[in-house]
Write a protein that holds these residues in place. Structure first.
Motif, short mmCIF file in Angstrom:
data_model
loop_
_atom_site.label_atom_id
_atom_site.label_comp_id
_atom_site.label_asym_id
_atom_site.label_seq_id
_atom_site.Cartn_x
_atom_site.Cartn_y
_atom_site.Cartn_z
N ILE B 11 36.80 28.23 26.87
CA ILE B 11 36.67 27.30 27.99
C ILE B 11 37.94 26.47 28.06
O ILE B 11 38.43 26.01 27.02
N SER B 12 38.44 26.29 29.27
CA SER B 12 39.58 25.40 29.48
C SER B 12 39.18 24.31 30.47
O SER B 12 38.60 24.63 31.51
N VAL B 13 39.47 23.10 30.13
CA VAL B 13 39.21 21.99 31.03
C VAL B 13 40.43 21.09 31.04
O VAL B 13 41.29 21.15 30.16
N VAL B 14 40.48 20.24 32.05
CA VAL B 14 41.54 19.24 32.13
C VAL B 14 41.01 17.96 31.51
O VAL B 14 39.83 17.63 31.62
N GLU B 15 41.88 17.27 30.84
CA GLU B 15 41.51 16.03 30.17
C GLU B 15 40.67 15.14 31.10
O GLU B 15 40.93 15.05 32.30
N LYS B 16 39.68 14.52 30.50
CA LYS B 16 38.73 13.59 31.14
C LYS B 16 37.57 14.30 31.82
O LYS B 16 36.62 13.62 32.26
N GLU B 17 37.62 15.63 31.90
CA GLU B 17 36.46 16.35 32.42
C GLU B 17 35.37 16.39 31.35
O GLU B 17 35.65 16.34 30.16
N PHE B 77 25.86 21.38 23.48
CA PHE B 77 26.76 20.30 23.03
C PHE B 77 27.65 19.90 24.20
O PHE B 77 28.33 20.75 24.76
N THR B 78 27.59 18.63 24.56
CA THR B 78 28.40 18.12 25.67
C THR B 78 29.42 17.12 25.18
O THR B 78 29.10 16.22 24.41
N ILE B 79 30.65 17.32 25.63
CA ILE B 79 31.71 16.34 25.37
C ILE B 79 32.01 15.66 26.69
O ILE B 79 32.34 16.32 27.69
N THR B 80 31.88 14.36 26.70
CA THR B 80 32.13 13.57 27.91
C THR B 80 33.56 13.05 27.88
O THR B 80 34.07 12.66 26.83
N ALA B 81 34.20 13.08 29.04
CA ALA B 81 35.58 12.59 29.15
C ALA B 81 36.45 13.22 28.07
O ALA B 81 37.00 12.53 27.20
N SER B 82 36.57 14.54 28.11
CA SER B 82 37.26 15.28 27.06
C SER B 82 38.70 14.79 26.87
O SER B 82 39.34 14.26 27.80
N GLN B 83 39.17 14.97 25.65
CA GLN B 83 40.53 14.60 25.28
C GLN B 83 41.22 15.79 24.66
O GLN B 83 40.57 16.72 24.15
N VAL B 84 42.53 15.76 24.66
CA VAL B 84 43.31 16.86 24.09
C VAL B 84 42.91 17.12 22.64
O VAL B 84 42.86 18.26 22.18
N VAL B 85 42.57 16.06 21.91
CA VAL B 85 42.20 16.21 20.50
C VAL B 85 40.88 16.94 20.31
O VAL B 85 40.52 17.32 19.19
N ASP B 86 40.14 17.12 21.40
CA ASP B 86 38.90 17.89 21.31
C ASP B 86 39.16 19.39 21.29
O ASP B 86 38.25 20.19 21.06
N SER B 87 40.39 19.79 21.54
CA SER B 87 40.73 21.21 21.53
C SER B 87 40.47 21.78 20.14
O SER B 87 41.03 21.31 19.14
N ALA B 88 39.62 22.79 20.09
CA ALA B 88 39.21 23.37 18.82
C ALA B 88 38.29 24.55 19.11
O ALA B 88 37.93 24.82 20.25
N VAL B 89 37.91 25.23 18.03
CA VAL B 89 36.83 26.22 18.13
C VAL B 89 35.57 25.55 17.61
O VAL B 89 35.58 24.94 16.54
N VAL B 107 41.58 21.71 25.91
CA VAL B 107 41.63 20.57 26.82
C VAL B 107 43.08 20.33 27.18
O VAL B 107 43.91 20.03 26.31
N LEU B 108 43.37 20.50 28.45
CA LEU B 108 44.75 20.41 28.92
C LEU B 108 45.06 19.00 29.39
O LEU B 108 44.22 18.36 30.01
#
Lengths: 116, 109
Positions: B11-17, B77-89, B107-108
């Motif tokens: 999954i790819s999302v833009v930061e804050k999504e 599992f939901t991450i709200t307002a994603s951040q670049v540091v959330d990038s992981a498996v 997270v881009l």
């Protein structure tokens, strides 16, 4: 820190050689697990130790793989006559176990094994 | 035999999504535990949460929240307002050393 310690962190060896991977669990943790993670893949269960009980070896892929846990603490995973398909990251985890995998596992950094 | 399915490979999302990672657990056991772990690029798996099958209450920890529905054996599992540091498996796991194949989250910025 007092986390799970694995050594070596990297191991490169020739096909056909034997290798030993070491895991030092968190002090007091009675359960110890070995997993294999191939590149870009999930975790493949290998073996589980719990206290003085007989280990669950159901995940070992062949008789070339064996593991010991001495004194209820340090564990060694041995792979004999290594093959190229054994190349992977080998992860060790420990937990204060009360049942089969019902406690959070604390993972080491893994040993990256490369078979040439 | 138990099985954990994570249908989303990447999954790819833009930061804050906001982003939701799906997990489905199959078992014949009536009681069981489920887990989520994070594996950042550095490689070490980190425990995030454990849930008992008796407890269907949602759980929130900061930007993270988990929704367990026993009727569908889903533990999302939901991450709200994603951040670049959330990038992981992210791995979902059950008892008896069963893990899903993981979902790679990017997270881009």
């Amino acid at each position: 820190g007092a986390g799970v310690s694995q050594s070596p962190s990297n191991k490169v060896t020739e096909k056909g050689k034997d290798v030993e991977l070491r895991c030092d669990p968190i002090s007091g943790h009675t359960a110890l697990y070995w997993y294999r993670q191939s590149l870009g893949q999930g975790l493949e269960f290998l073996i589980y130790f719990q206290g003085n009980s007989a280990p669950d070896k159901s995940g070992l892929p062949s008789d070339r793989f064996s593991a010991e846990r001495t004194g209820g603490s340090v564990s060694t995973l041995t792979i004999q006559r290594t093959q190229q398909e054994d190349s992977a990251v080998y992860l060790c985890a420990s937990s204060p176990e009360q049942g089969r995998g019902n406690q959070p596992q604390h993972f080491g950094d893994g040993t990256r094994l490369s078979i040439l | 035999a138990q099985k954990v399915t994570q249908a989303q490979t990447e999954i790819s999302v833009v930061e804050k999504e906001d982003v939701t990672l799906d997990c489905v657990y199959e078992t014949r056991d009536t009681t069981y535990y489920l887990f989520w772990y994070k594996q950042p690029p550095s490689g070490e798996l980190v425990f995030l949460i454990r849930r008992n099958s008796f407890d269907e209450q949602n759980e929130i920890s900061g930007r993270y929240s988990w929704n367990f529905q026993k009727s569908t054996s889903s533990f999302n599992f939901t991450i709200t307002a994603s951040q670049v540091v959330d990038s992981a498996v992210y791995f979902c796991g059950g008892q008896n050393f069963v893990f899903g194949p993981g979902t790679r989250l990017s997270v881009l910025p």
